[in-house]
Design an enzyme around this catalytic site. Structure first.
Site, mmCIF file in Angstrom:
data_model
loop_
_atom_site.group_PDB
_atom_site.id
_atom_site.type_symbol
_atom_site.label_atom_id
_atom_site.label_comp_id
_atom_site.label_asym_id
_atom_site.label_seq_id
_atom_site.Cartn_x
_atom_site.Cartn_y
_atom_site.Cartn_z
ATOM 1 N N CYS A 100 4.472 -2.200 0.472
ATOM 2 C CA CYS A 100 4.069 -1.133 -0.411
ATOM 3 C C CYS A 100 5.707 -0.536 -0.462
ATOM 4 C CB CYS A 100 3.256 -0.609 0.028
ATOM 5 S SG CYS A 100 0.969 -0.491 -0.596
ATOM 6 N N ASN A 121 -3.691 0.364 -6.399
ATOM 7 C CA ASN A 121 -2.360 0.714 -4.991
ATOM 8 C C ASN A 121 -2.405 -1.197 -5.119
ATOM 9 O OD1 ASN A 121 -0.431 -0.094 -3.719
ATOM 10 N ND2 ASN A 121 -1.483 0.636 -1.871
ATOM 11 N N HIS A 142 5.114 5.921 -5.187
ATOM 12 C CA HIS A 142 4.156 5.048 -4.303
ATOM 13 C C HIS A 142 3.123 5.508 -5.102
ATOM 14 C CE1 HIS A 142 2.353 1.220 -3.629
ATOM 15 N NE2 HIS A 142 1.499 1.717 -1.984
HETATM 16 O O1 UT7 Z 1 0.019 1.741 0.794
HETATM 17 C C1 UT7 Z 1 -0.481 1.971 2.181
HETATM 18 C C2 UT7 Z 1 -1.637 1.774 1.576
HETATM 19 N N1 UT7 Z 1 -2.888 2.083 2.318
HETATM 20 C C3 UT7 Z 1 -3.183 3.242 2.231
HETATM 21 O O2 UT7 Z 1 -1.932 3.940 2.518
HETATM 22 C C4 UT7 Z 1 -4.720 4.007 2.393
HETATM 23 C C5 UT7 Z 1 -3.930 5.375 3.481
HETATM 24 N N2 UT7 Z 1 -5.504 6.208 3.619
HETATM 25 C C6 UT7 Z 1 -6.409 6.503 2.811
HETATM 26 O O3 UT7 Z 1 -6.669 6.723 1.634
HETATM 27 C C7 UT7 Z 1 -8.523 6.572 3.061
HETATM 28 O O4 UT7 Z 1 -7.997 6.787 4.440
HETATM 29 C C8 UT7 Z 1 -9.427 6.098 2.327
HETATM 30 C C9 UT7 Z 1 -9.060 6.152 0.997
HETATM 31 C C10 UT7 Z 1 -8.352 4.235 2.762
HETATM 32 C C11 UT7 Z 1 -10.348 6.566 3.658
HETATM 33 O O5 UT7 Z 1 -10.857 7.652 2.919
HETATM 34 P P1 UT7 Z 1 -11.012 8.563 4.267
HETATM 35 O O6 UT7 Z 1 -11.184 9.902 3.664
HETATM 36 O O7 UT7 Z 1 -10.579 8.290 5.222
HETATM 37 O O8 UT7 Z 1 -12.117 7.816 4.801
HETATM 38 P P2 UT7 Z 1 -12.908 7.567 5.952
HETATM 39 O O9 UT7 Z 1 -12.275 5.954 6.457
HETATM 40 O O10 UT7 Z 1 -12.986 8.044 6.464
HETATM 41 O O11 UT7 Z 1 -15.013 7.385 5.657
HETATM 42 C C12 UT7 Z 1 -15.123 8.320 5.377
HETATM 43 C C13 UT7 Z 1 -16.545 7.470 5.165
HETATM 44 C C14 UT7 Z 1 -17.287 6.475 5.915
HETATM 45 O O12 UT7 Z 1 -18.469 6.645 6.540
HETATM 46 P P3 UT7 Z 1 -19.244 7.586 7.575
HETATM 47 O O13 UT7 Z 1 -18.203 7.133 9.107
HETATM 48 O O14 UT7 Z 1 -18.666 8.686 7.475
HETATM 49 O O15 UT7 Z 1 -20.257 7.724 7.240
HETATM 50 C C15 UT7 Z 1 -16.672 5.175 5.762
HETATM 51 O O16 UT7 Z 1 -18.085 4.211 5.804
HETATM 52 O O17 UT7 Z 1 -16.741 7.318 4.022
HETATM 53 C C16 UT7 Z 1 -17.089 5.662 4.513
HETATM 54 N N3 UT7 Z 1 -17.038 4.733 3.409
HETATM 55 C C17 UT7 Z 1 -17.402 4.864 1.766
HETATM 56 N N4 UT7 Z 1 -17.751 4.788 1.055
HETATM 57 C C18 UT7 Z 1 -18.093 4.589 0.016
HETATM 58 C C19 UT7 Z 1 -15.654 3.839 3.126
HETATM 59 N N5 UT7 Z 1 -15.322 2.840 1.905
HETATM 60 C C20 UT7 Z 1 -16.039 3.408 1.416
HETATM 61 C C21 UT7 Z 1 -16.064 2.593 0.061
HETATM 62 N N6 UT7 Z 1 -17.441 3.259 -0.574
HETATM 63 N N7 UT7 Z 1 -15.532 2.106 -0.754
#
Ligand code: UT7
Length: 337
Positions: free
Chosen positions: A114, A294, A264
């Protein structure tokens, strides 16, 4: 005579096929509401089977060359930033060079994910300042869609990424008075490999035993990206705000005097948090993640092109950019458009 760099042309290209969050609901165990609330993404462009990364790069490059008002024969170097190359080797810069019909010019691939575009901008700036090259084609291009786990197992990553390409021509201008006449004012590059496995693609790789890839590695899904989203999120907000502030302070620029921020685009919430930490008005940040997801190395030049087309980014504006990604790598840049 000193040489300074300026961006004289910008171009971008995204494949025509759009996949909305609702389309993804049909493949992954996800919802439009979850994706929009957590990331800001509404849709992304994904290629069809025939397209490869340098096809997208070629389209963006030809537009950048046209917008720069130069002939392609004036380009003397290609810097290609991608984490989704056409093939493992040779670099995509070589494939693009052949497609552009520019034999013998320097072709360099870089792998800063990125942060690839800003690393590339810094490298281009240094080559220009050295006097060795005059017109550098810097391109960021990605095809993520062919490398994502499109089953519910991969939903935390697969909803985030899109395909696309963005290119700029970084050109030399002669200058008698060093820094004050520089259009690319400064770049700052960072990395911390202690976090390499927080966002990575394990396979294929030479660290995996006696074969770079085999059936077992495929069955384990190690050819799909792996990410610890929360860790990436926390580090991204900290590092992007930190390096943005540092570049402004070092160059005696008040953050409030920056006309436009081209960040980004990994998550709208990351950019809002950075804006909050530095008291930047959200109206000065040009976000494109809603439309593209992204697109890693393609993100910033794609955003630059959209901002120009929208009349938001005009000649002479002071622009600040920051990016964070796998590596971890992060970077900032300041330039006059
Ligand atoms: O350029 C660098 C590239 N990457 C990044 O910068 C990513 C940085 N991180 C993020 O943007 C966020 O961490 C994410 C968008 C990837 C995830 O958001 P979050 O608020 O950290 O969610 P999480 O991973 O803690 O997941 C929360 C819940 C989980 O369920 P439980 O355990 O609370 O029941 C996940 O299983 O959301 C669930 N989940 C989803 N639900 C529906 C994870 N992915 C999905 C999805 N759809 N696509």
């Amino acid at each position: 005579m000193k040489y300074r760099s300026e961006i004289i042309g910008v171009g971008s290209f995204v494949p025509p096929q759009v996949f909305t969050n609702f389309d993804l609901e049909k493949m992954l165990d996800t919802t439009d509401e979850w994706i929009q609330q957590r990331t800001g993404i509404v849709q992304r462009h994904w290629v069809d089977a025939q397209a490869c990364t340098t096809d997208l790069a070629l389209e963006a490059s030809l537009l950048a060359i046209k917008n720069a008002g130069i002939d392609k024969s004036e380009i003397d170097m290609i810097i290609f930033a991608t984490l989704t190359p056409d093939h493992d080797f040779p670099g995509s810069g070589c494939f693009l060079q052949a497609k552009l019909g520019l034999p013998e010019i320097t072709a360099l691939d870089i792998r800063q994910q990125c942060t690839g575009f800003l690393y590339g901008l810094s490298i281009a700036d240094k080559f220009i300042q050295s006097g060795s090259h005059k017109n550098i084609l810097l391109v960021g291009a990605e095809i993520h869609s062919k490398g994502l786990d499109k089953t519910p197992n991969g939903r935390n990553i697969s909803v985030l990424f899109g395909d696309g390409a963005g290119a700029v021509i970084v050109s030399a201008r002669e200058s008698t008075n060093a820094v004050s006449e520089s259009k690319i004012i400064a770049t700052k590059l960072y990395a911390d490999g202690a976090f390499a496995k927080e966002l990575w693609l394990p396979a294929p790789g030479s660290a995996l035993g006696d074969e770079r890839i085999n059936h077992q590695l495929l069955e384990e899904g190690l050819h799909y990206p792996q990410m610890n989203g929360k860790t990436v999120f926390v580090h991204a907000t900290k590092r992007m705000s930190e390096c943005l502030l540092k570049i402004c302070v070092e160059n005696k620029v008040d953050v409030n005097d920056v006309d436009l921020f081209l960040f980004h685009q990994a998550n709208l919430r990351i950019n809002s948090k950075v804006a909050e930490m530095l008291s930047i008005s959200e109206s000065k940040i040009f976000n494109t993640i809603q439309n593209y997801g992204n697109t890693t190395a393609a993100t910033i030049p794609l955003g630059m092109d959209d901002a120009i087309k929208a009349g938001v980014l005009k000649k002479g504006m002071l622009v600040a950019s920051a990016a964070f990604g796998s590596g971890f790598t992060w970077a900032s840049a300041l330039w006059r458009q």
